[in-house]
Enzyme design. Structure first.
Site, PDB file in Angstrom:
ATOM      1  CG  HIS A   1      -1.764  -1.088   1.490  1.00  0.00           C
ATOM      2  ND1 HIS A   1      -1.330  -2.250   2.092  1.00  0.00           N
ATOM      3  CD2 HIS A   1      -3.078  -1.265   1.230  1.00  0.00           C
ATOM      4  CE1 HIS A   1      -2.339  -3.097   2.188  1.00  0.00           C
ATOM      5  NE2 HIS A   1      -3.420  -2.524   1.673  1.00  0.00           N
TER       6      HIS A   1
ATOM      7  CG  ASP B   1       1.788  -0.908   3.392  1.00  0.00           C
ATOM      8  OD1 ASP B   1       1.117  -0.650   4.401  1.00  0.00           O
ATOM      9  OD2 ASP B   1       1.399  -1.659   2.475  1.00  0.00           O
TER      10      ASP B   1
END
Length: 439
Positions: free
Chosen positions: A101, A104
């Site tokens: 993501h 992240d």
């Protein structure tokens, strides 16, 4: 890249007789099965979120995991240290892909503009590490669920400002996924659903979700992103009811809005069980409808009612999963991504390898069993014989659309002494067990 995992050498295949916990027993990446190697069949990927950002927290307890890169206090430098460690881990594990993501890999700044600058800096580092190691991006996505702004959803939010922010975030995520050569882009509607219908305009929300996905399709064309779009079904948690409940629900939604030509499914095993299905069911349904795209490999705990995201070690489930994948002709641009986290008590660095080795061996064993089953065609031939009545006579006429209720009534009046044959479920399960135990 670094020496965070200096006590671990590159993981090697040693065979099922090995007692070395830091070695593969079944996953031999160069072993040929049919026209592809194991590595080509399985296309393993590591999830950036659970593996490198997960801290072992749960709703009832504080984090238990502290990684060497966590000593870096500056958020951007922390993200860079974590990424260098991630590529060291990926290289030593011997996987070809990773997934992330946007939030992240890079921290969120005080503004969207600053956040995007952080992303650009991290993407530059990722490109260098990918070039150095040969590791590729299976898919990227945007985190549209963690920040408080998404409390009411993202593209289905009651607040148009939130939908606009989500669109800007996906735009950037698509750009960096393309820049890094991502082969897919995933949409997971973490909060695209509702808690109560007392305050929900479902019609507007689902219409807006469709509009949002259409914008993504259009923007991908604008920037020349040719990767596969994937939707990941999940029935509940965090919202009580999510609009991407299961494969059937998502497929119906896509067809209703004319979006089905652009999307396939990223199927997670634990999400399947939360929807009251098996992993095999979701894969099978996607396959027969031509929308099986990729897999998040994990498993749930049948004694718990939430998404435990455990490392996949169930050989039975892995075998049936690989059976569907092989019948699909493989995963094509998709892969087997370990969207799985270590248990809260497994907090040491070596545990990261132990968990992934267990999952990789489970699916490698499942691949070998499934390949053998399809070679011998024991299950295929039984199913074909079971439906043989549709190959001729009235069955063939039904398939060809040559009869209606009048003709069926006439046939039934003349053939009302029906004789069924056994489905032999137990025999077939015994055959499956025999293959699992002997391959």
């Amino acid at each position: 890249m670094g020496d965070v995992f200096k006590n671990v050498s590159k993981i090697q295949f040693e065979g099922k007789g090995s007692q070395n916990p830091l070695a593969f027993k079944y996953y031999n990446p160069t072993e040929q099965l049919g026209h592809m190697t194991m590595a080509e069949h399985l296309r393993y990927s590591v999830a950036y979120w659970h593996t490198f950002t997960g801290a072992g927290a749960d709703p009832f307890g504080a984090p238990t995991v502290f990684r060497p890169w966590d000593v870096v206090s500056n958020p951007l430098e922390h993200a860079k240290a974590r990424m260098r460690a991630a590529f060291e881990f990926l290289s030593k594990l011997g996987v070809e892909y990773y997934c992330f993501h946007d939030r992240d890999i890079a921290p969120e700044g005080d503004s969207l503009r600053q956040t995007n600058k952080y992303l650009d800096e991290i993407v530059t580092l990722a490109k260098d590490l990918m070039a150095e190691t040969g590791i590729k991006l299976l898919w990227g996505t945007a985190n549209l669920f963690s920040h408080p702004r998404f409390m009411h959803g993202a593209s289905t939010s009651s607040n148009a400002d939130v939908l606009a922010y989500a669109g800007a975030q996906v735009k950037k995520a698509l750009e960096i996924t393309k820049e890094l050569g991502g082969e897919n882009y995933v949409f997971w509607g973490g909060r695209e659903g509702y808690e109560t219908l007392l305050n929900t305009d479902m019609s507007l929300e689902t219409d807006n979700l469709a509009r949002f996905l259409r914008m993504a399709v259009d923007y991908a064309k604008d920037i020349g992103f040719t990767g596969q779009f994937l939707i990941e079904p999940k029935p509940k948690e965090p919202t009580k009811h999510q609009y991407d409940f299961d494969v059937a629900t998502v497929l119906g939604f896509l067809k209703n809005y004319g979006l089905d030509p652009y999307f396939k499914m990223n199927i997670e095993a634990n999400h399947a069980t939360l929807a009251g299905h098996t992993f095999q069911h979701e894969l099978h349904f996607a396959r027969v409808n031509g929308v099986l795209g990729s897999v998040d490999a994990n498993q749930g705990d049948m004694l718990l009612g939430w998404d435990t995201d455990q490392m996949p070690t169930d050989i039975y489930s892995a075998t049936l999963g690989m059976y569907e994948i092989l019948k699909n002709g493989g995963l094509h641009s998709g892969g087997l991504n370990f969207d799985a986290k270590l248990r809260r008590g497994s907090f040491e660095l070596e545990d990261m390898f132990y968990g992934h080795i267990a999952g990789m061996d489970a699916f490698a064993h499942g691949l070998k069993v499934a390949h053998k089953l399809l070679e011998t065609r024991e299950l295929e031939d039984f199913v074909s014989k079971r439906y043989a009545s549709y190959q001729s006579g009235i069955g063939q006429q039904i398939i060809q659309g040559k009869v209606g209720f009048k003709e069926l009534e006439q046939y039934a009046l003349e053939h009302d002494q029906i004789v069924n044959v056994s489905g032999r479920q137990e025999m077939l399960e015994a055959i499956l067990n025999q293959y699992i135990l002997t391959v």
